[in-house]
Structure formats: structure tokens, C-alpha cells
Design a protein around this motif. Structure first.
Motif, PDB file in Angstrom:
ATOM      1  N   LEU A   1       0.824  -1.217   0.000  1.00 46.39           N
ATOM      2  CA  LEU A   1       0.000   0.000   0.000  1.00 46.39           C
ATOM      3  C   LEU A   1       0.857   1.266   0.000  1.00 46.39           C
ATOM      4  O   LEU A   1       0.483   2.275  -0.604  1.00 46.39           O
ATOM      5  CB  LEU A   1      -0.970  -0.013   1.183  1.00 46.39           C
ATOM      6  CG  LEU A   1      -2.072  -1.076   1.066  1.00 46.39           C
ATOM      7  CD1 LEU A   1      -2.843  -1.187   2.365  1.00 46.39           C
ATOM      8  CD2 LEU A   1      -3.007  -0.799  -0.108  1.00 46.39           C
TER       9      LEU A   1
ATOM     10  N   GLY B   1       0.430   3.866  -2.990  1.00 46.47           N
ATOM     11  CA  GLY B   1       0.089   5.254  -2.715  1.00 46.47           C
ATOM     12  C   GLY B   1       0.941   6.248  -3.483  1.00 46.47           C
ATOM     13  O   GLY B   1       0.476   7.335  -3.856  1.00 46.47           O
TER      14      GLY B   1
ATOM     15  N   ARG C   1      -7.048   8.665  -4.799  1.00 45.78           N
ATOM     16  CA  ARG C   1      -6.268   8.185  -3.655  1.00 45.78           C
ATOM     17  C   ARG C   1      -7.045   8.390  -2.356  1.00 45.78           C
ATOM     18  O   ARG C   1      -7.090   7.502  -1.506  1.00 45.78           O
ATOM     19  CB  ARG C   1      -4.903   8.871  -3.590  1.00 45.78           C
ATOM     20  CG  ARG C   1      -4.030   8.275  -2.487  1.00 45.78           C
ATOM     21  CD  ARG C   1      -2.576   8.634  -2.619  1.00 45.78           C
ATOM     22  NE  ARG C   1      -2.340  10.003  -2.195  1.00 45.78           N
ATOM     23  CZ  ARG C   1      -1.144  10.582  -2.223  1.00 45.78           C
ATOM     24  NH1 ARG C   1      -0.097   9.934  -2.668  1.00 45.78           N
ATOM     25  NH2 ARG C   1      -0.991  11.821  -1.810  1.00 45.78           N
TER      26      ARG C   1
ATOM     27  N   LEU D   1      -1.285   4.694   2.770  1.00 48.63           N
ATOM     28  CA  LEU D   1      -1.585   5.022   1.373  1.00 48.63           C
ATOM     29  C   LEU D   1      -1.435   6.527   1.123  1.00 48.63           C
ATOM     30  O   LEU D   1      -0.956   6.946   0.079  1.00 48.63           O
ATOM     31  CB  LEU D   1      -3.009   4.569   1.033  1.00 48.63           C
ATOM     32  CG  LEU D   1      -3.397   4.651  -0.443  1.00 48.63           C
ATOM     33  CD1 LEU D   1      -2.845   3.431  -1.194  1.00 48.63           C
ATOM     34  CD2 LEU D   1      -4.903   4.717  -0.606  1.00 48.63           C
TER      35      LEU D   1
ATOM     36  N   PRO E   1       2.844   7.931   1.242  1.00 56.58           N
ATOM     37  CA  PRO E   1       3.501   6.784   0.615  1.00 56.58           C
ATOM     38  C   PRO E   1       5.021   6.880   0.577  1.00 56.58           C
ATOM     39  O   PRO E   1       5.598   7.937   0.812  1.00 56.58           O
ATOM     40  CB  PRO E   1       2.945   6.811  -0.800  1.00 56.58           C
ATOM     41  CG  PRO E   1       2.696   8.266  -1.061  1.00 56.58           C
ATOM     42  CD  PRO E   1       2.232   8.828   0.260  1.00 56.58           C
TER      43      PRO E   1
END
Length: 131
Positions: free
Chosen positions: A32, A36, A44, A59, A62
């Protein structure tokens, strides 16, 4: 409706056939965080809203990538971040995490996520697209 942390992790553990919840969590965090980095804006945020809070934050904050990674390089990057992983095990990790992400997010959001990703990611999500 946001998927609960335990439910998300249980499904990742089951699909990835991990021995412990910790292994499942490590895979989920890594995949994840890399995902992200490839997503922007509303999509997103909408995907994050469907994930358990801890994973949503991952996420939204990131790992940085210099450019969008091809699916092959995404798998390689996953392998690099998970101790002891190979490309084969990382492919498995990515598939387990992303298939549960599809269940959590729903088809509509995932279709929009795929529009932001380089070609071929549909296979990682388990959603082959006709071209």
C-alpha cells in the motif's frame, strides 16, 4: 463502509497463506505504501477512505518513487522492501494485498485507480482488462 483492520488483515493472511498476522501486515504496509506513490488526488483519497485507518494513512503518506513503476518494477520494489522476499514471493504478496484492496474499495474505485497506473496493473489487482 470501511473494512475493519482485523477483517482486512485476516483476508490478506488467508490469501497470502502467511503463517502470522505480522507477515500479512508487513506485506500490506509495503504494497500500500508503494501503491500510494502512484495515486493522486480524489482517487487516492477515496481508496484510503475504504481502507482501515492505519492502512489509509500509509496510502496517503507513501514511499516516494521517482516515476511510475511498471508492474514488473512494482513487484521488484516490493521484494526489495520485504526482508527475505524474492520476486516470486513478492508477486504473491502484491496479489494478496491488492485483491483484498479490491474487496474493500469496490469495483468503481478500482477502475478509477487503474486509470492512474501504468498498463498491466489490472493483472496485479486480479482484474484483467481487455485492451
Amino acid at each position: 463502509m470501511t473494512m475493519r483492520w482485523e477483517a482486512f488483515l485476516d483476508q490478506v493472511q488467508e490469501r497470502g497463506e502467511y503463517g502470522t498476522p505480522q507477515e500479512a501486515e508487513r506485506a500490506a504496509r509495503t504494497v500500500l505504501a508503494l501503491l500510494g506513490a502512484h495515486l493522486v488526488g480524489e482517487v487516492r483519497a477515496e481508496l484510503a477512505a475504504r481502507l482501515p485507518e492505519t492502512f489509509a494513512l500509509i496510502l496517503l503518506n507513501p514511499l516516494q518513487t521517482a516515476e511510475p513503476l511498471s508492474p514488473e518494477r512494482f513487484v521488484r520494489a516490493t521484494a526489495a522492501w520485504i526482508e527475505g522476499a524474492t520476486e516470486q514471493t513478492a508477486t504473491w504478496d502484491v496479489g494478496a494485498v491488492l485483491s483484498v484492496t479490491v474487496d474493500a474499495a469496490g469495483e468503481d474505485i478500482i477502475r478509477r485507480v487503474l486509470l492512474q497506473l501504468p498498463p498491466g496493473y489490472d493483472l496485479l489487482f486480479g482484474h484483467p482488462q481487455r485492451t
